[in-house]
Design a protein around this motif. Structure first.
Motif, PDB file in Angstrom:
ATOM      1  N   PHE A 190       0.832  -1.209   0.000  1.00 47.65           N
ATOM      2  CA  PHE A 190       0.000   0.000   0.000  1.00 47.65           C
ATOM      3  C   PHE A 190       0.866   1.258   0.000  1.00 47.65           C
ATOM      4  N   LEU A 191       2.009   1.199   0.682  1.00 46.33           N
ATOM      5  CA  LEU A 191       2.880   2.371   0.717  1.00 46.33           C
ATOM      6  C   LEU A 191       4.338   1.952   0.723  1.00 46.33           C
ATOM      7  N   THR A 192       5.169   2.859   0.326  1.00 44.37           N
ATOM      8  CA  THR A 192       6.615   2.695   0.445  1.00 44.37           C
ATOM      9  C   THR A 192       7.250   4.075   0.363  1.00 44.37           C
ATOM     10  N   VAL A 193       8.534   4.135   0.618  1.00 46.21           N
ATOM     11  CA  VAL A 193       9.308   5.367   0.466  1.00 46.21           C
ATOM     12  C   VAL A 193      10.451   5.070  -0.481  1.00 46.21           C
ATOM     13  N   LEU A 194      10.594   5.898  -1.509  1.00 46.56           N
ATOM     14  CA  LEU A 194      11.694   5.689  -2.441  1.00 46.56           C
ATOM     15  C   LEU A 194      13.021   5.939  -1.720  1.00 46.56           C
ATOM     16  N   PRO A 195      14.030   5.112  -1.997  1.00 52.95           N
ATOM     17  CA  PRO A 195      15.287   5.186  -1.242  1.00 52.95           C
ATOM     18  C   PRO A 195      16.140   6.410  -1.553  1.00 52.95           C
ATOM     19  N   HIS A 196      15.788   7.152  -2.597  1.00 48.34           N
ATOM     20  CA  HIS A 196      16.570   8.340  -2.954  1.00 48.34           C
ATOM     21  C   HIS A 196      15.647   9.554  -2.970  1.00 48.34           C
ATOM     22  N   PRO A 197      16.094  10.679  -2.427  1.00 47.95           N
ATOM     23  CA  PRO A 197      15.274  11.893  -2.480  1.00 47.95           C
ATOM     24  C   PRO A 197      15.215  12.469  -3.887  1.00 47.95           C
ATOM     25  N   ASP A 198      14.280  13.387  -4.083  1.00 45.23           N
ATOM     26  CA  ASP A 198      14.195  14.076  -5.374  1.00 45.23           C
ATOM     27  C   ASP A 198      15.291  15.145  -5.437  1.00 45.23           C
ATOM     28  N   PRO A 199      15.415  15.851  -6.561  1.00 45.02           N
ATOM     29  CA  PRO A 199      16.504  16.841  -6.690  1.00 45.02           C
ATOM     30  C   PRO A 199      16.474  17.950  -5.642  1.00 45.02           C
ATOM     31  N   HIS A 200      15.337  18.119  -4.959  1.00 42.57           N
ATOM     32  CA  HIS A 200      15.229  19.135  -3.913  1.00 42.57           C
ATOM     33  C   HIS A 200      15.504  18.556  -2.528  1.00 42.57           C
ATOM     34  N   CYS A 237       5.301   7.051  -1.438  1.00 44.48           N
ATOM     35  CA  CYS A 237       4.442   6.530  -2.501  1.00 44.48           C
ATOM     36  C   CYS A 237       3.254   5.774  -1.900  1.00 44.48           C
ATOM     37  N   LEU A 238       2.059   6.146  -2.318  1.00 41.95           N
ATOM     38  CA  LEU A 238       0.831   5.491  -1.873  1.00 41.95           C
ATOM     39  C   LEU A 238       0.149   4.845  -3.063  1.00 41.95           C
ATOM     40  N   ARG A 239      -0.369   3.633  -2.860  1.00 44.20           N
ATOM     41  CA  ARG A 239      -1.112   2.929  -3.915  1.00 44.20           C
ATOM     42  C   ARG A 239      -2.429   2.454  -3.335  1.00 44.20           C
ATOM     43  N   PRO A 240      -3.436   3.345  -3.273  1.00 49.33           N
ATOM     44  CA  PRO A 240      -4.720   2.996  -2.663  1.00 49.33           C
ATOM     45  C   PRO A 240      -5.389   1.787  -3.306  1.00 49.33           C
ATOM     46  N   GLY A 241      -5.112   1.550  -4.595  1.00 57.82           N
ATOM     47  CA  GLY A 241      -5.717   0.407  -5.270  1.00 57.82           C
ATOM     48  C   GLY A 241      -5.255  -0.939  -4.732  1.00 57.82           C
ATOM     49  N   LYS A 242      -4.142  -0.951  -3.977  1.00 62.26           N
ATOM     50  CA  LYS A 242      -3.658  -2.192  -3.375  1.00 62.26           C
ATOM     51  C   LYS A 242      -4.515  -2.620  -2.185  1.00 62.26           C
ATOM     52  N   TRP A 243      -5.310  -1.672  -1.669  1.00 60.90           N
ATOM     53  CA  TRP A 243      -6.166  -1.962  -0.521  1.00 60.90           C
ATOM     54  C   TRP A 243      -7.523  -2.463  -0.983  1.00 60.90           C
TER      55      TRP A 243
END
Length: 341
Positions: A128-138, A144-150
């Motif tokens: 349902f959720l995760t955090v990408l291991p690298h930040p964005d350029p800022h 990351c959320l994927r409500p459809g997985k629920w």
């Protein structure tokens, strides 16, 4: 200047930064870990002056001890800094945020009772959720959320909220997150009427209330991709509770992701990313949370921090008295959901 508190600050590292990976938590005794660039950014955006930092922390600590002497809260420098940074070093607003942070636990016991990673393992396993291991350029980490997985029949939606809250608690530990904030990326692939009708205004109001007024984190953008027609109805439920500044940070990309990649370049996303987050590997973040079990037991499986504390009736988190009005609003919005669908 750090003082002992009722809650231990265990905060184990969440992974090495060298070569990528999630940021490490700060040590129990405060030592500034900001880079020179982030020190400048904190000064310009948050009114944080390094030479006054610990003085400001002590001022907030003194306010807590004087105005809320019965409040069981951490008072160490690193913890109080989160609230000062989230409110741009306005003492009064930082104190209110700290109170709201603890009030949310009383207002929503279904979320905060026995809150630890092992109780939401089923949510993490479904991706349902995760955090990408690298930040964005800022420098902002991407939740990351994927409500459809629920699937509504599998478990209550409140379990998803518990997993989100634990994730935010982990993300806010490093100082760079406190200064840079985070970005939310929500992929609505697979979301339909069943999902939308399971979330009423009372639930939406509580979630938005905590994120806006009850948690010391800066949400810099909410990117929505692959939103179905039903999303108009979902957003109609959420929008009345959003402050204008936050509402402006919701960006709808549809299935055309060129605008998304301008804000979050492909190099930040997994190589297999192809317009949806369905194949996104969430195991690394799941392990990060599961490895923090003891930390969260210390933080959340303690006596009520507000026991004996008296607050006015005008607090941000209104509780059950709002249910009747919210349910009436939901009945009015339900027709919009069906129309959009």
């Amino acid at each position: 200047m750090a003082e002992e508190s009722d809650f231990m600050n265990t905060g184990p590292s969440v992974g090495p930064q060298e070569g990528g990976g999630f940021p490490a938590a700060p040590p129990p005794i405060y030592t500034c870990t900001l880079t020179p660039e982030l020190v400048v950014k904190a000064r310009e955006e948050l009114q944080e002056k390094p030479e006054w930092r610990l003085r400001d922390v002590q001022a907030l600590r003194d306010m807590v001890l004087k105005e809320q002497p019965n409040l069981r809260t951490r008072l160490d420098d690193a913890f109080l800094l989160r609230f000062l940074r989230a409110r741009k070093f306005d003492y009064d607003r930082a104190l209110q945020l700290l109170i709201n942070y603890h009030m949310s636990r009383r207002a929503w016991p279904e979320v905060f009772h026995d809150l630890r990673p092992s109780t939401v393992k089923h949510v993490l396993d479904r991706g349902f959720l995760t955090v990408l291991p690298h930040p964005d350029p800022h420098g902002r980490y991407i939740l990351c959320l994927r409500p459809g997985k629920w699937k509504p029949n599998d478990y209550p939606f409140v379990d998803n909220i518990r997993a989100i809250y634990l994730t935010l608690e982990k993300l806010i530990q490093p100082e760079e997150t406190q200064v840079n904030g985070i970005v939310i990326l929500a992929d609505y692939t697979g979301v339909g009427l069943t999902h939308a009708s399971s979330i009423g205004p009372l639930l939406a109001k509580k979630v938005v209330g905590i994120l806006q007024d009850g948690f010391p984190i800066r949400i810099k953008a909410v990117n929505i991709i692959n939103e179905p027609r039903i999303f108009k109805g979902i957003f109609a439920i959420i929008k009345p509770f959003l402050k204008e500044k936050m509402a402006e940070r919701y960006i709808l990309h549809g299935s055309h992701l060129s605008s998304l990649h301008r804000n979050i370049p492909r190099c930040v996303l997994p190589e297999e990313y192809g317009g949806v987050l369905g194949d996104l590997d969430s195991s690394a973040w799941s392990r990060t949370l599961m490895d923090s079990e003891v930390e969260f037991v210390v933080e959340f499986c303690q006596p009520d921090p507000l026991e004996g504390v008296v607050f006015p009736d005008s607090m941000v988190f209104e509780g059950e008295e709002a249910r009747g009005h919210s349910e009436d609003t939901f009945r009015g919005l339900r027709s919009q959901l069906y129309y959009c669908y």
